[in-house]
Write a protein that holds these residues in place. Sequence first.
Motif, PDB file in Angstrom:
ATOM      1  N   ARG A 113       0.818  -1.211   0.000  1.00 20.57           N
ATOM      2  CA  ARG A 113       0.000   0.000   0.000  1.00 20.57           C
ATOM      3  C   ARG A 113       0.858   1.270   0.000  1.00 20.57           C
ATOM      4  O   ARG A 113       0.548   2.234  -0.676  1.00 20.57           O
ATOM      5  CB  ARG A 113      -0.893   0.010   1.234  1.00 20.57           C
ATOM      6  CG  ARG A 113      -1.830   1.171   1.276  1.00 20.57           C
ATOM      7  CD  ARG A 113      -3.167   0.734   0.776  1.00 20.57           C
ATOM      8  NE  ARG A 113      -3.882   1.809   0.151  1.00 20.57           N
ATOM      9  CZ  ARG A 113      -5.174   1.727  -0.142  1.00 20.57           C
ATOM     10  NH1 ARG A 113      -5.830   0.636   0.110  1.00 20.57           N
ATOM     11  NH2 ARG A 113      -5.794   2.698  -0.730  1.00 20.57           N
ATOM     12  N   LYS A 114       1.935   1.225   0.769  1.00 20.42           N
ATOM     13  CA  LYS A 114       2.739   2.438   0.911  1.00 20.42           C
ATOM     14  C   LYS A 114       3.610   2.628  -0.332  1.00 20.42           C
ATOM     15  O   LYS A 114       4.516   1.861  -0.593  1.00 20.42           O
ATOM     16  CB  LYS A 114       3.623   2.322   2.153  1.00 20.42           C
ATOM     17  CG  LYS A 114       4.273   3.605   2.550  1.00 20.42           C
ATOM     18  CD  LYS A 114       4.914   3.451   3.908  1.00 20.42           C
ATOM     19  CE  LYS A 114       5.722   4.683   4.266  1.00 20.42           C
ATOM     20  NZ  LYS A 114       4.935   5.899   4.238  1.00 20.42           N
ATOM     21  N   LYS A 115       3.303   3.639  -1.119  1.00 19.76           N
ATOM     22  CA  LYS A 115       4.027   3.830  -2.368  1.00 19.76           C
ATOM     23  C   LYS A 115       4.895   5.086  -2.354  1.00 19.76           C
ATOM     24  O   LYS A 115       5.813   5.205  -3.132  1.00 19.76           O
ATOM     25  CB  LYS A 115       3.034   3.952  -3.526  1.00 19.76           C
ATOM     26  CG  LYS A 115       2.270   2.674  -3.778  1.00 19.76           C
ATOM     27  CD  LYS A 115       1.270   2.892  -4.891  1.00 19.76           C
ATOM     28  CE  LYS A 115       0.258   3.916  -4.452  1.00 19.76           C
ATOM     29  NZ  LYS A 115      -0.624   4.367  -5.500  1.00 19.76           N
ATOM     30  N   ASN A 116       4.537   6.045  -1.482  1.00 15.52           N
ATOM     31  CA  ASN A 116       5.274   7.306  -1.425  1.00 15.52           C
ATOM     32  C   ASN A 116       5.369   7.985  -2.781  1.00 15.52           C
ATOM     33  O   ASN A 116       6.427   8.440  -3.207  1.00 15.52           O
ATOM     34  CB  ASN A 116       6.675   7.101  -0.847  1.00 15.52           C
ATOM     35  CG  ASN A 116       6.615   6.928   0.645  1.00 15.52           C
ATOM     36  OD1 ASN A 116       5.829   7.582   1.325  1.00 15.52           O
ATOM     37  ND2 ASN A 116       7.418   6.023   1.150  1.00 15.52           N
ATOM     38  N   THR A 117       4.274   8.002  -3.484  1.00 11.61           N
ATOM     39  CA  THR A 117       4.254   8.679  -4.770  1.00 11.61           C
ATOM     40  C   THR A 117       3.441   9.957  -4.641  1.00 11.61           C
ATOM     41  O   THR A 117       3.001  10.311  -3.562  1.00 11.61           O
ATOM     42  CB  THR A 117       3.603   7.778  -5.824  1.00 11.61           C
ATOM     43  OG1 THR A 117       2.296   7.437  -5.372  1.00 11.61           O
ATOM     44  CG2 THR A 117       4.418   6.524  -6.042  1.00 11.61           C
ATOM     45  N   ASP A 118       3.231  10.619  -5.770  1.00 12.51           N
ATOM     46  CA  ASP A 118       2.422  11.833  -5.762  1.00 12.51           C
ATOM     47  C   ASP A 118       0.974  11.479  -5.439  1.00 12.51           C
ATOM     48  O   ASP A 118       0.599  10.319  -5.360  1.00 12.51           O
ATOM     49  CB  ASP A 118       2.519  12.533  -7.121  1.00 12.51           C
ATOM     50  CG  ASP A 118       3.913  13.073  -7.343  1.00 12.51           C
ATOM     51  OD1 ASP A 118       4.601  13.336  -6.339  1.00 12.51           O
ATOM     52  OD2 ASP A 118       4.311  13.185  -8.508  1.00 12.51           O
ATOM     53  N   TYR A 119       0.168  12.536  -5.340  1.00 11.22           N
ATOM     54  CA  TYR A 119      -1.235  12.379  -4.968  1.00 11.22           C
ATOM     55  C   TYR A 119      -1.953  11.430  -5.936  1.00 11.22           C
ATOM     56  O   TYR A 119      -2.040  11.674  -7.128  1.00 11.22           O
ATOM     57  CB  TYR A 119      -1.905  13.748  -5.000  1.00 11.22           C
ATOM     58  CG  TYR A 119      -3.260  13.766  -4.367  1.00 11.22           C
ATOM     59  CD1 TYR A 119      -3.410  14.124  -3.039  1.00 11.22           C
ATOM     60  CD2 TYR A 119      -4.390  13.408  -5.077  1.00 11.22           C
ATOM     61  CE1 TYR A 119      -4.653  14.152  -2.439  1.00 11.22           C
ATOM     62  CE2 TYR A 119      -5.631  13.421  -4.499  1.00 11.22           C
ATOM     63  CZ  TYR A 119      -5.758  13.796  -3.184  1.00 11.22           C
ATOM     64  OH  TYR A 119      -6.993  13.812  -2.595  1.00 11.22           O
ATOM     65  N   GLU A 120      -2.455  10.325  -5.436  1.00 10.82           N
ATOM     66  CA  GLU A 120      -3.186   9.372  -6.260  1.00 10.82           C
ATOM     67  C   GLU A 120      -4.367   8.846  -5.466  1.00 10.82           C
ATOM     68  O   GLU A 120      -4.277   8.653  -4.268  1.00 10.82           O
ATOM     69  CB  GLU A 120      -2.302   8.176  -6.629  1.00 10.82           C
ATOM     70  CG  GLU A 120      -1.263   8.476  -7.682  1.00 10.82           C
ATOM     71  CD  GLU A 120      -0.464   7.235  -8.032  1.00 10.82           C
ATOM     72  OE1 GLU A 120      -0.990   6.120  -7.856  1.00 10.82           O
ATOM     73  OE2 GLU A 120       0.684   7.398  -8.459  1.00 10.82           O
TER      74      GLU A 120
ATOM     75  N   ASP B  79       3.110  12.665   2.629  1.00 14.11           N
ATOM     76  CA  ASP B  79       2.422  12.731   1.343  1.00 14.11           C
ATOM     77  C   ASP B  79       1.024  12.136   1.507  1.00 14.11           C
ATOM     78  O   ASP B  79       0.629  11.744   2.607  1.00 14.11           O
ATOM     79  CB  ASP B  79       3.217  11.998   0.250  1.00 14.11           C
ATOM     80  CG  ASP B  79       3.450  10.539   0.580  1.00 14.11           C
ATOM     81  OD1 ASP B  79       2.799  10.038   1.523  1.00 14.11           O
ATOM     82  OD2 ASP B  79       4.273   9.902  -0.080  1.00 14.11           O
ATOM     83  N   ARG B  80       0.313  12.085   0.419  1.00 13.08           N
ATOM     84  CA  ARG B  80      -1.074  11.585   0.457  1.00 13.08           C
ATOM     85  C   ARG B  80      -1.140  10.175   1.065  1.00 13.08           C
ATOM     86  O   ARG B  80      -1.983   9.900   1.907  1.00 13.08           O
ATOM     87  CB  ARG B  80      -1.621  11.596  -0.967  1.00 13.08           C
ATOM     88  CG  ARG B  80      -2.582  10.494  -1.334  1.00 13.08           C
ATOM     89  CD  ARG B  80      -4.016  10.825  -1.040  1.00 13.08           C
ATOM     90  NE  ARG B  80      -4.851   9.667  -1.384  1.00 13.08           N
ATOM     91  CZ  ARG B  80      -6.138   9.589  -1.201  1.00 13.08           C
ATOM     92  NH1 ARG B  80      -6.787  10.579  -0.645  1.00 13.08           N
ATOM     93  NH2 ARG B  80      -6.810   8.529  -1.553  1.00 13.08           N
ATOM     94  N   ASP B  81      -0.217   9.300   0.645  1.00 13.60           N
ATOM     95  CA  ASP B  81      -0.278   7.917   1.128  1.00 13.60           C
ATOM     96  C   ASP B  81      -0.036   7.808   2.620  1.00 13.60           C
ATOM     97  O   ASP B  81      -0.698   7.038   3.309  1.00 13.60           O
ATOM     98  CB  ASP B  81       0.744   7.049   0.381  1.00 13.60           C
ATOM     99  CG  ASP B  81       0.195   6.606  -0.958  1.00 13.60           C
ATOM    100  OD1 ASP B  81      -1.023   6.388  -1.047  1.00 13.60           O
ATOM    101  OD2 ASP B  81       0.971   6.515  -1.905  1.00 13.60           O
ATOM    102  N   LYS B  82       0.915   8.589   3.115  1.00 13.73           N
ATOM    103  CA  LYS B  82       1.198   8.523   4.556  1.00 13.73           C
ATOM    104  C   LYS B  82       0.004   9.046   5.354  1.00 13.73           C
ATOM    105  O   LYS B  82      -0.435   8.414   6.319  1.00 13.73           O
ATOM    106  CB  LYS B  82       2.460   9.324   4.905  1.00 13.73           C
ATOM    107  CG  LYS B  82       2.722   9.318   6.410  1.00 13.73           C
ATOM    108  CD  LYS B  82       4.043   9.922   6.779  1.00 13.73           C
ATOM    109  CE  LYS B  82       4.242  10.067   8.292  1.00 13.73           C
ATOM    110  NZ  LYS B  82       3.343   9.365   9.174  1.00 13.73           N
ATOM    111  N   PHE B  84      -3.092   9.275   4.419  1.00 16.57           N
ATOM    112  CA  PHE B  84      -4.214   8.359   4.224  1.00 16.57           C
ATOM    113  C   PHE B  84      -4.061   7.121   5.116  1.00 16.57           C
ATOM    114  O   PHE B  84      -5.010   6.694   5.796  1.00 16.57           O
ATOM    115  CB  PHE B  84      -4.252   7.959   2.743  1.00 16.57           C
ATOM    116  CG  PHE B  84      -5.265   6.923   2.390  1.00 16.57           C
ATOM    117  CD1 PHE B  84      -6.573   7.281   2.113  1.00 16.57           C
ATOM    118  CD2 PHE B  84      -4.917   5.578   2.325  1.00 16.57           C
ATOM    119  CE1 PHE B  84      -7.516   6.310   1.773  1.00 16.57           C
ATOM    120  CE2 PHE B  84      -5.844   4.615   1.990  1.00 16.57           C
ATOM    121  CZ  PHE B  84      -7.150   4.983   1.714  1.00 16.57           C
TER     122      PHE B  84
END
Lengths: 393, 111
Positions: A113-120, B79-82, B84
Motif C-alpha cells: 500500500r505504501k508507495k510514497n508517490t504523488d497524490y493518487e 504525502d497523500r499515502d502517509k 491516508f
Amino acid sequence: MKRVICFFVMALVIGRLHAQDTARVTSLESLKDKLGLFTPFLEGTKFKDVANLILNDPVMYNNLWGRVYNNLREKDSRQVLKNLNIQFKTFQANDSNKTSLGLGYNWNYDINRKKNTDYERSGFLAKLMAEGNVAFKKELNPLDFQQAKISFGRYGFAGGTVNKSSAEITASLNAINQKLVAIDDEDELVNSPLWNELTEAMDIKNHYHYELGALAGWEGSQDFKKSQLTYGAQFRVSAKAYSNRNALAQLNVLDYPFALIRYLTGTDGTIEPYGASLPIVTFGIDMVNPSADEERKVLTGNEDQFARFRFEAGFRTLMADVKTMPIYFNAAFRYFNEFNAPGLVKQANLNRFSYFTCSISGSDTYFASYSYGKLPFDRTTNAIYELGFKLGL
Amino acid sequence: MAEWKTNNLSCVNVWSTLFIMRQHRKTFKKAGDLKMKELLFYNPTLTDPELKFEAEGIADFLDIVFKNTYRAKYEAGVDRDKAFTDITNILIDKEKTMAELAEQVDKDYEF
C-alpha cells in the motif's frame, strides 16, 4: 453470574486473610505463610469449580490479550502484526447445553500500500488476510469456518469531491465552525442552520470506493479435516452520499425503517434515509477445489473443482439517539451458491450457504445480537449464541 | 491524552467534517472522547477487510475536505499515502478517540 460468584469468593478470601493476620507481607516467606492460610479454606470449598469458572472466562483472556495487543500496535517495527485481532469468547451450539472457550481471530496486511508517490486516488494493491473461529472443544464450534487468502487487484476512489475554496471562503467556513463548536446543546447543534451554510459552500459530491481483484486461498474447518482451495475474482464497492436529499441517498431502501424509527423517537425531524449508511457490498466468483472434503467426496465420488458465486453485504445505521447515546443497528449477510451443483450435493444442502448476523449496540452499555444460517463447514443452521462476552463493540 | 481544543483547526475540522458525514452527533466538547467504534461506519459485524475498506473511504473523504475546503498542506515528509494510511490506521482501531485522530491529523496536515 460467574463474575458475581468470583467476586463473592474473592471477598471471602480477602476477608479471611484480614481476620487472621493483618500484618504486611514483607518477604517471600511471609507471603508463603499467608498463602498457607488459604489451604484449609480452599480445600473446604469448591475451589476447582471456582478455578474452572475463572479459567473459562473469556474476559480474563481478552484483558491479557488487550495488553499484548496494545504493546504490539504501538511499535512501528511490528507492522505485520499490527492488524492481528483476537477475541476470546464462549461458544455454544443450539443443539447442546455445553459450552467451550475459544477465540475468533482475524488478520490482514497490505503488502504494497505504501508507495510514497504523488497524490493518487487509485492504484495496485496486494493483501494477505486470515480469519476464523477456534473453539477449544472443536465439536462445540458452530462457526467452524477458517480462511486465509492472498489478493491482488486495483483499488480506487471516485467522486467525494468538494469545491476548492478560496482563502476568503476558507476563512468564512472556519468562522462558521467556531460558532458550531460553541454550541453545547446536542439538539441545537443537530438542528443548526449553520451546517447548511457549510455544506452548500463545500458542494459535496457522492463518494465511491471500489476494489477489483483476483484472490486465492484456503478455506477449512479448525481441525483441517475439511478443507478446500479457492481462487477467483471479486468486486467490492461502497457508495456514500453525505447529502441526504440526493437520489443516491433516497435509494438506501434498507434505511427507511430506521428513518421512521429515528423520526418516531425524535432523533430526526424528518423521515429521511441516510446516504452515509449505504451498505458495503462484495460480489465474487470462486473456483473451489475440495481437496480434503470427505463429505463431498462421498456424495460425488470425486474431487472435481466447482464454481461458486459469493455475495456479501454489511449495513450499519443509527436507530435512535437516546439521551445523547447513539443506538446503532449492525448487520451482515453472506451468501454462497455453487453453480450447477450435482443432485446429491443439492439433496444434502451443501450447494448453498447463507449467514445473517445483526446486532443492536450502544456506547459499550447495551448489546443484543442474533445470527442465523451457516457458512461452508459450519455445523448448524439455526440460531447461534455468543454469550454476552462481546467486549468493546 | 491528546489535546482537544477549539483553537486547534485539526480538532475542529475533524469534528466538523465527521459530523457532516453523519459519523456522530456530539457537541465539540463531548466529541473528543468519542471512540472510533462509536462512529457510524464502524460496523462490528463486518470482516476486518470490509471494515478497513469502509475506513479507507472515510480517510479519502477527510483528505479531500482538508485539502480542498480548508486548504491544508501536508507537513514536511508527509504525502497523500502517509496521511491516508495514518488516518485509516486510527479509524480501524476501535479504542482510539476522536482527539487521537485529530492529533494524528495535526501531525500530517498544516491548516
